[in-house]
Design a protein around this motif. Structure first.
Motif, PDB file in Angstrom:
ATOM      1  N   ASP A  28       0.827  -1.208   0.000  1.00 41.77           N
ATOM      2  CA  ASP A  28       0.000   0.000   0.000  1.00 41.77           C
ATOM      3  C   ASP A  28       0.863   1.260   0.000  1.00 41.77           C
ATOM      4  O   ASP A  28       0.536   2.242  -0.679  1.00 41.77           O
ATOM      5  CB  ASP A  28      -0.917  -0.001   1.225  1.00 41.77           C
ATOM      6  N   ILE A  29       1.947   1.249   0.752  1.00 45.98           N
ATOM      7  CA  ILE A  29       2.848   2.408   0.797  1.00 45.98           C
ATOM      8  C   ILE A  29       3.436   2.677  -0.588  1.00 45.98           C
ATOM      9  O   ILE A  29       3.543   3.819  -1.026  1.00 45.98           O
ATOM     10  CB  ILE A  29       3.974   2.167   1.826  1.00 45.98           C
ATOM     11  N   ILE A  30       3.779   1.612  -1.296  1.00 42.58           N
ATOM     12  CA  ILE A  30       4.384   1.761  -2.624  1.00 42.58           C
ATOM     13  C   ILE A  30       3.369   2.234  -3.660  1.00 42.58           C
ATOM     14  O   ILE A  30       3.668   3.079  -4.502  1.00 42.58           O
ATOM     15  CB  ILE A  30       5.024   0.421  -3.063  1.00 42.58           C
ATOM     16  N   THR A  31       2.162   1.699  -3.603  1.00 41.79           N
ATOM     17  CA  THR A  31       1.172   1.964  -4.656  1.00 41.79           C
ATOM     18  C   THR A  31       0.146   3.039  -4.304  1.00 41.79           C
ATOM     19  O   THR A  31      -0.726   3.338  -5.115  1.00 41.79           O
ATOM     20  CB  THR A  31       0.408   0.665  -4.994  1.00 41.79           C
ATOM     21  N   PHE A  32       0.257   3.644  -3.122  1.00 37.90           N
ATOM     22  CA  PHE A  32      -0.777   4.584  -2.675  1.00 37.90           C
ATOM     23  C   PHE A  32      -0.988   5.760  -3.632  1.00 37.90           C
ATOM     24  O   PHE A  32      -2.133   6.167  -3.849  1.00 37.90           O
ATOM     25  CB  PHE A  32      -0.468   5.106  -1.267  1.00 37.90           C
ATOM     26  N   PRO A  33       0.063   6.356  -4.218  1.00 35.66           N
ATOM     27  CA  PRO A  33      -0.172   7.433  -5.180  1.00 35.66           C
ATOM     28  C   PRO A  33      -1.052   7.003  -6.354  1.00 35.66           C
ATOM     29  O   PRO A  33      -1.863   7.798  -6.854  1.00 35.66           O
ATOM     30  CB  PRO A  33       1.241   7.795  -5.650  1.00 35.66           C
ATOM     31  N   LEU A  34      -0.918   5.763  -6.792  1.00 34.36           N
ATOM     32  CA  LEU A  34      -1.767   5.243  -7.867  1.00 34.36           C
ATOM     33  C   LEU A  34      -3.223   5.168  -7.410  1.00 34.36           C
ATOM     34  O   LEU A  34      -4.143   5.485  -8.174  1.00 34.36           O
ATOM     35  CB  LEU A  34      -1.284   3.856  -8.299  1.00 34.36           C
ATOM     36  N   ASP A  35      -3.425   4.745  -6.164  1.00 33.21           N
ATOM     37  CA  ASP A  35      -4.781   4.654  -5.628  1.00 33.21           C
ATOM     38  C   ASP A  35      -5.405   6.044  -5.494  1.00 33.21           C
ATOM     39  O   ASP A  35      -6.589   6.234  -5.786  1.00 33.21           O
ATOM     40  CB  ASP A  35      -4.741   3.950  -4.271  1.00 33.21           C
ATOM     41  N   THR A  36      -4.601   7.017  -5.061  1.00 32.86           N
ATOM     42  CA  THR A  36      -5.090   8.401  -4.959  1.00 32.86           C
ATOM     43  C   THR A  36      -5.471   8.937  -6.332  1.00 32.86           C
ATOM     44  O   THR A  36      -6.513   9.594  -6.490  1.00 32.86           O
ATOM     45  CB  THR A  36      -4.019   9.305  -4.324  1.00 32.86           C
ATOM     46  N   ALA A  37      -4.649   8.651  -7.328  1.00 37.72           N
ATOM     47  CA  ALA A  37      -4.951   9.079  -8.696  1.00 37.72           C
ATOM     48  C   ALA A  37      -6.245   8.439  -9.185  1.00 37.72           C
ATOM     49  O   ALA A  37      -7.066   9.087  -9.843  1.00 37.72           O
ATOM     50  CB  ALA A  37      -3.793   8.722  -9.626  1.00 37.72           C
ATOM     51  N   LYS A  38      -6.436   7.179  -8.864  1.00 37.72           N
ATOM     52  CA  LYS A  38      -7.660   6.479  -9.268  1.00 37.72           C
ATOM     53  C   LYS A  38      -8.897   7.134  -8.663  1.00 37.72           C
ATOM     54  O   LYS A  38      -9.899   7.370  -9.352  1.00 37.72           O
ATOM     55  CB  LYS A  38      -7.587   5.011  -8.829  1.00 37.72           C
ATOM     56  N   VAL A  39      -8.823   7.452  -7.366  1.00 39.36           N
ATOM     57  CA  VAL A  39      -9.956   8.086  -6.690  1.00 39.36           C
ATOM     58  C   VAL A  39     -10.264   9.444  -7.315  1.00 39.36           C
ATOM     59  O   VAL A  39     -11.435   9.771  -7.579  1.00 39.36           O
ATOM     60  CB  VAL A  39      -9.677   8.242  -5.182  1.00 39.36           C
ATOM     61  N   ARG A  40      -9.223  10.250  -7.576  1.00 41.82           N
ATOM     62  CA  ARG A  40      -9.443  11.568  -8.172  1.00 41.82           C
ATOM     63  C   ARG A  40     -10.081  11.447  -9.568  1.00 41.82           C
ATOM     64  O   ARG A  40     -10.940  12.251  -9.942  1.00 41.82           O
ATOM     65  CB  ARG A  40      -8.117  12.326  -8.274  1.00 41.82           C
ATOM     66  N   LEU A  41      -9.642  10.465 -10.340  1.00 44.32           N
ATOM     67  CA  LEU A  41     -10.221  10.256 -11.668  1.00 44.32           C
ATOM     68  C   LEU A  41     -11.671   9.770 -11.571  1.00 44.32           C
ATOM     69  O   LEU A  41     -12.520  10.156 -12.378  1.00 44.32           O
ATOM     70  CB  LEU A  41      -9.381   9.249 -12.459  1.00 44.32           C
ATOM     71  N   LYS A  73       0.352  15.312  -0.937  1.00 38.64           N
ATOM     72  CA  LYS A  73      -1.067  15.063  -1.176  1.00 38.64           C
ATOM     73  C   LYS A  73      -1.303  13.691  -1.791  1.00 38.64           C
ATOM     74  O   LYS A  73      -2.387  13.109  -1.637  1.00 38.64           O
ATOM     75  CB  LYS A  73      -1.633  16.143  -2.110  1.00 38.64           C
ATOM     76  N   LEU A  74      -0.306  13.153  -2.461  1.00 43.58           N
ATOM     77  CA  LEU A  74      -0.432  11.826  -3.051  1.00 43.58           C
ATOM     78  C   LEU A  74      -0.598  10.757  -1.978  1.00 43.58           C
ATOM     79  O   LEU A  74      -1.062   9.649  -2.270  1.00 43.58           O
ATOM     80  CB  LEU A  74       0.798  11.509  -3.908  1.00 43.58           C
ATOM     81  N   TYR A  75      -0.193  11.107  -0.748  1.00 40.45           N
ATOM     82  CA  TYR A  75      -0.300  10.160   0.357  1.00 40.45           C
ATOM     83  C   TYR A  75      -1.353  10.590   1.386  1.00 40.45           C
ATOM     84  O   TYR A  75      -1.358  10.102   2.516  1.00 40.45           O
ATOM     85  CB  TYR A  75       1.055   9.986   1.038  1.00 40.45           C
ATOM     86  N   SER A  76      -2.236  11.485   0.988  1.00 42.65           N
ATOM     87  CA  SER A  76      -3.322  11.895   1.875  1.00 42.65           C
ATOM     88  C   SER A  76      -4.243  10.704   2.129  1.00 42.65           C
ATOM     89  O   SER A  76      -4.736  10.076   1.201  1.00 42.65           O
ATOM     90  CB  SER A  76      -4.117  13.042   1.242  1.00 42.65           C
ATOM     91  N   GLY A  77      -4.467  10.398   3.381  1.00 44.23           N
ATOM     92  CA  GLY A  77      -5.293   9.242   3.727  1.00 44.23           C
ATOM     93  C   GLY A  77      -4.503   7.960   3.910  1.00 44.23           C
ATOM     94  O   GLY A  77      -5.089   6.891   4.102  1.00 44.23           O
ATOM     95  N   LEU A  82      -3.480   2.253   5.579  1.00 44.05           N
ATOM     96  CA  LEU A  82      -2.766   1.210   6.308  1.00 44.05           C
ATOM     97  C   LEU A  82      -3.692   0.500   7.301  1.00 44.05           C
ATOM     98  O   LEU A  82      -3.621  -0.719   7.474  1.00 44.05           O
ATOM     99  CB  LEU A  82      -1.564   1.807   7.048  1.00 44.05           C
ATOM    100  N   GLN A  83      -4.569   1.278   7.927  1.00 47.61           N
ATOM    101  CA  GLN A  83      -5.558   0.673   8.825  1.00 47.61           C
ATOM    102  C   GLN A  83      -6.492  -0.251   8.051  1.00 47.61           C
ATOM    103  O   GLN A  83      -6.900  -1.310   8.540  1.00 47.61           O
ATOM    104  CB  GLN A  83      -6.356   1.771   9.526  1.00 47.61           C
ATOM    105  N   ARG A  84      -6.792   0.143   6.826  1.00 45.87           N
ATOM    106  CA  ARG A  84      -7.635  -0.701   5.968  1.00 45.87           C
ATOM    107  C   ARG A  84      -6.936  -2.019   5.652  1.00 45.87           C
ATOM    108  O   ARG A  84      -7.551  -3.089   5.705  1.00 45.87           O
ATOM    109  CB  ARG A  84      -7.956   0.042   4.666  1.00 45.87           C
ATOM    110  N   GLN A  85      -5.662  -1.955   5.341  1.00 47.58           N
ATOM    111  CA  GLN A  85      -4.935  -3.179   5.030  1.00 47.58           C
ATOM    112  C   GLN A  85      -4.828  -4.082   6.252  1.00 47.58           C
ATOM    113  O   GLN A  85      -4.927  -5.315   6.138  1.00 47.58           O
ATOM    114  CB  GLN A  85      -3.531  -2.844   4.505  1.00 47.58           C
ATOM    115  N   ILE A  86      -4.610  -3.474   7.421  1.00 47.11           N
ATOM    116  CA  ILE A  86      -4.498  -4.260   8.646  1.00 47.11           C
ATOM    117  C   ILE A  86      -5.812  -4.975   8.962  1.00 47.11           C
ATOM    118  O   ILE A  86      -5.829  -6.146   9.367  1.00 47.11           O
ATOM    119  CB  ILE A  86      -4.079  -3.361   9.830  1.00 47.11           C
ATOM    120  N   SER A  87      -6.931  -4.277   8.758  1.00 47.19           N
ATOM    121  CA  SER A  87      -8.234  -4.853   9.084  1.00 47.19           C
ATOM    122  C   SER A  87      -8.839  -5.649   7.941  1.00 47.19           C
ATOM    123  O   SER A  87      -9.607  -6.592   8.166  1.00 47.19           O
ATOM    124  CB  SER A  87      -9.214  -3.743   9.498  1.00 47.19           C
TER     125      SER A  87
END
Length: 269
Positions: A28-41, A73-77, A82-87
């Protein structure tokens, strides 16, 4: 009598859950900017003001975000992620083998049905437990200070508190239904496509049953899964990020998207 070596002893459920959680957090730490970009799109098109920034493509979105709102901002949230991945991931992956062993009921070889059943069971439990972290993660990724009203939340724990106090405790479980639907599509499509393609490649002697075959099967399965689950994923993101009263229901959210933006809106991001 020869005793078991350390490598012969299967890991315990606790070890599986812990290992799955750690691995998911690192990913998640490595790919989080991609996930943020996906949400914005995915949410692009809801804000109809002319001042709204238009994102183009994943790389373009990442570059635009870094330039206009800063690289952080790419790592906002991320804490919520990380809490999501843990749970979520730790339970979904860590409990998979245990649930599959139960569903097999003495079968010598795991059937595709038992794999799907185990995936849906662990995925469903994980989605329900981890949904509050999903809601907070998406909202923090989506909010921007460049246009529109003042950002709703100042941080992860402020988001939990504000959602619970302004929308009620169930506000933290907003979007559970589309998230569960997405989980069903992903588990079924991914496992079925992977299994069928791998068997076809081996049967037709195109590839041996080894790493290249598994890699090709996984890539194709991932692509098919992403395409099929995209509409539900976009609706899930829009509904989770919506303000109270913006949409009356998940179907209403999907219908408003279709009317305002057309069928292509369901494949944003």
């Amino acid at each position: 009598m020869v005793g078991h070596t350390a490598s012969d002893v299967p890991p315990t459920m606790a070890v599986k859950i812990f290992s799955a959680g750690v691995a998911a957090c690192v990913a998640d730490i490595i790919t989080f900017p991609l996930d943020t970009a996906k949400v914005r799109l995915q949410i692009q098109g809801e804000c109809l003001t002319s001042s709204a920034i238009r994102y183009k493509g994943v790389l373009g979105t990442i570059i635009t975000l870094a330039k206009t709102e800063g690289p952080v901002k790419l790592y906002s949230g991320l804490p919520a992620g990380l809490q999501r991945q843990i749970s979520f991931a730790s339970l979904r992956i860590g409990l998979y083998d245990t649930v599959q062993d139960y569903t097999e009921k003495g079968e010598e070889k795991a059937s595709l049905g038992s794999k799907i059943s185990a995936g849906l069971t662990t995925g469903g439990v994980a989605v329900f437990i981890g949904q509050p972290t999903e809601v907070v993660k998406v909202r923090l990724q989506a909010q921007s200070h460049l246009h529109g009203p003042k950002p709703r939340y100042t941080g992860t724990y402020n988001a939990y508190r504000m959602i619970a106090t302004t929308e009620g405790l169930m506000g933290l479980w907003k979007g559970t239904t589309p998230n569960l639907t997405r989980n069903v599509i992903i588990n079924c499509t991914e496992l079925v496509t992977y299994d069928l393609l791998k068997k076809a490649l081996v049967k037709n002697k195109l590839l041996a049953d080894d790493v290249p075959c598994h890699f090709v099967s996984a890539v194709v399965a991932g692509f098919c899964t992403t395409v099929l689950s995209s509409p539900v994923d976009v609706v899930k993101t829009r509904f989770v990020n919506s303000s109270p009263g913006q949409y009356t229901s998940v179907p209403n959210c999907a219908m408003m998207m279709f009317i305002r933006e057309g069928p292509s809106a369901f494949f944003k991001g």
